[in-house]
Design an enzyme around this catalytic site. Structure first.
Site, PDB file in Angstrom:
ATOM      1  N   ASN A  10      21.097  43.601  18.257  1.00  0.00           N
ATOM      2  CA  ASN A  10      21.559  43.434  19.635  1.00  0.00           C
ATOM      3  C   ASN A  10      23.082  43.211  19.609  1.00  0.00           C
ATOM      4  O   ASN A  10      23.559  42.255  18.992  1.00  0.00           O
ATOM      5  CB  ASN A  10      20.821  42.227  20.234  1.00  0.00           C
ATOM      6  N   ARG A  52      27.833  40.490  32.459  1.00  0.00           N
ATOM      7  CA  ARG A  52      28.702  39.543  31.738  1.00  0.00           C
ATOM      8  C   ARG A  52      28.996  39.983  30.303  1.00  0.00           C
ATOM      9  O   ARG A  52      29.936  39.537  29.711  1.00  0.00           O
ATOM     10  CB  ARG A  52      28.110  38.137  31.757  1.00  0.00           C
ATOM     11  N   HIS A 197      14.859  36.844  19.818  1.00  0.00           N
ATOM     12  CA  HIS A 197      15.577  35.750  20.487  1.00  0.00           C
ATOM     13  C   HIS A 197      15.720  34.535  19.580  1.00  0.00           C
ATOM     14  O   HIS A 197      14.758  33.876  19.245  1.00  0.00           O
ATOM     15  CB  HIS A 197      14.910  35.314  21.798  1.00  0.00           C
TER      16      HIS A 197
HETATM   17  N1  PXP Z   1      15.122  40.155  22.556  1.00  0.00           N
HETATM   18  C1  PXP Z   1      15.262  39.876  23.886  1.00  0.00           C
HETATM   19  C2  PXP Z   1      14.215  40.353  24.822  1.00  0.00           C
HETATM   20  C3  PXP Z   1      16.410  39.199  24.361  1.00  0.00           C
HETATM   21  O1  PXP Z   1      16.537  38.932  25.672  1.00  0.00           O
HETATM   22  C4  PXP Z   1      17.414  38.843  23.439  1.00  0.00           C
HETATM   23  C5  PXP Z   1      18.668  38.205  23.934  1.00  0.00           C
HETATM   24  O2  PXP Z   1      19.351  39.090  24.749  1.00  0.00           O
HETATM   25  C6  PXP Z   1      17.220  39.173  22.083  1.00  0.00           C
HETATM   26  C7  PXP Z   1      16.058  39.803  21.664  1.00  0.00           C
HETATM   27  C8  PXP Z   1      18.246  38.824  21.041  1.00  0.00           C
HETATM   28  O3  PXP Z   1      18.336  37.443  20.988  1.00  0.00           O
HETATM   29  P1  PXP Z   1      19.495  36.767  20.104  1.00  0.00           P
HETATM   30  O4  PXP Z   1      20.789  37.294  20.629  1.00  0.00           O
HETATM   31  O5  PXP Z   1      19.288  35.320  20.337  1.00  0.00           O
HETATM   32  O6  PXP Z   1      19.243  37.181  18.686  1.00  0.00           O
END
Ligand code: PXP
Length: 255
Positions: A10, A52, A197
């Site tokens: 991400n 953002r 996440h």
């Molecule tokens: N998966 C989802 C559905 C998310 O909303 C996020 C955060 O945008 C992530 C994965 C990645 O999370 P992190 O940035 O905490 O690794």
């Protein structure tokens, strides 16, 4: 259990740093290219209502210039549906979104919002987009995800990761048990299982060892770690930890 676990990187927080000053540096699309070279199997980006971090132009460039699957995270709003249908990423992960939150705080209430989510899932799937729903590890939400026609669930890993950071082993074990149960229930219903996440070097192995999980989406920790070791090195290390945990789990099953 598939022996290969996909890593979606991400790149939102590259955009967060860029946006702190305006202009174009650092460019999240450049980070996406680097992530792919370092072993990412896909690129994930969250287009928020308030823009953002990732911008509309980032989505244009990611879907045009990056040749691994793009996973667009967004809220189930008419605006995001229109954007997703226009750019047709490989996948869309529907997430709950609150303007005032720092990050996605919990999973979608699919069980309580089935009639709102169903038409979104139908239209996205009808356009050939793989639809994932971001949910807490809760059996009721898993069943609801299948009922609204999603192909994939992404389990919200945050509860487990926060418990590990807090040193609360009891909560961490309880959270992990819920992930195992939710992942098994999802697979039994024919759903593909992802998790994401808050995952870090310290928490990735627990998710990589859940046999039904085929993809992890990781962002904030990797971008933060890149400050110290570089993005290439951070991703390669994460990839290595994922592969090691999965291999150990496969070995334990075969033993
Ligand atoms: N998966 C989802 C559905 C998310 O909303 C996020 C955060 O945008 C992530 C994965 C990645 O999370 P992190 O940035 O905490 O690794």
């Amino acid at each position: 259990m598939p022996d290969y676990l996909r890593l979606g990187v991400n790149i939102d927080h590259v955009a967060t740093i860029r946006n702190a000053r305006g202009g174009g540096h650092p460019d999240p699309v450049r980070a996406a290219r680097l992530a792919v070279a370092a072993g990412a199997d896909g690129i994930t980006a969250h287009l928020r209502e308030d823009r953002r971090h990732i911008s509309d132009d980032d989505i244009v460039r990611l879907t045009r210039d990056i040749d691994v699957p793009i996973n667009l995270e967004c809220a189930a709003t008419p605006e995001m549906l229109e954007i997703a249908l226009r750019h047709r990423p490989h996948a869309v992960c529907l997430v709950p979104e609150k303007r005032e939150e720092k990050t996605t705080e919990g999973g979608l209430d699919v069980a309580g919002q089935g009639n709102i989510l169903s038409p979104f899932v139908r239209q996205l799937a009808g356009a050939g987009i793989r639809v994932s729903l971001f949910i807490n590890p809760d059996q009721r939400q898993v069943e609801a995800a299948q009922q609204v026609g999603a192909a994939v669930i992404e389990l919200h890993a945050g509860g487990y990761c926060e418990a590990v950071i807090a040193g609360d082993q009891k909560s961490a074990a309880a959270e992990l048990a819920q992930h195992h149960a939710a992942a098994a229930a999802a697979e039994a219903l024919g759903l593909e299982v992802h998790a994401g996440h808050g995952i870090s070097f310290d928490t990735v192995a627990a998710f990589a060892a859940i046999p039904q999980i085929v993809e992890l989406n990781i962002g904030h920790f990797l971008i933060g770690e890149a400050i110290f070791s570089g993005l290439d090195s951070a991703i390669r290390r994460m990839r290595g930890l994922m592969d090691q945990a999965r291999a150990e789990r496969l070995g334990a099953r075969g033993a």
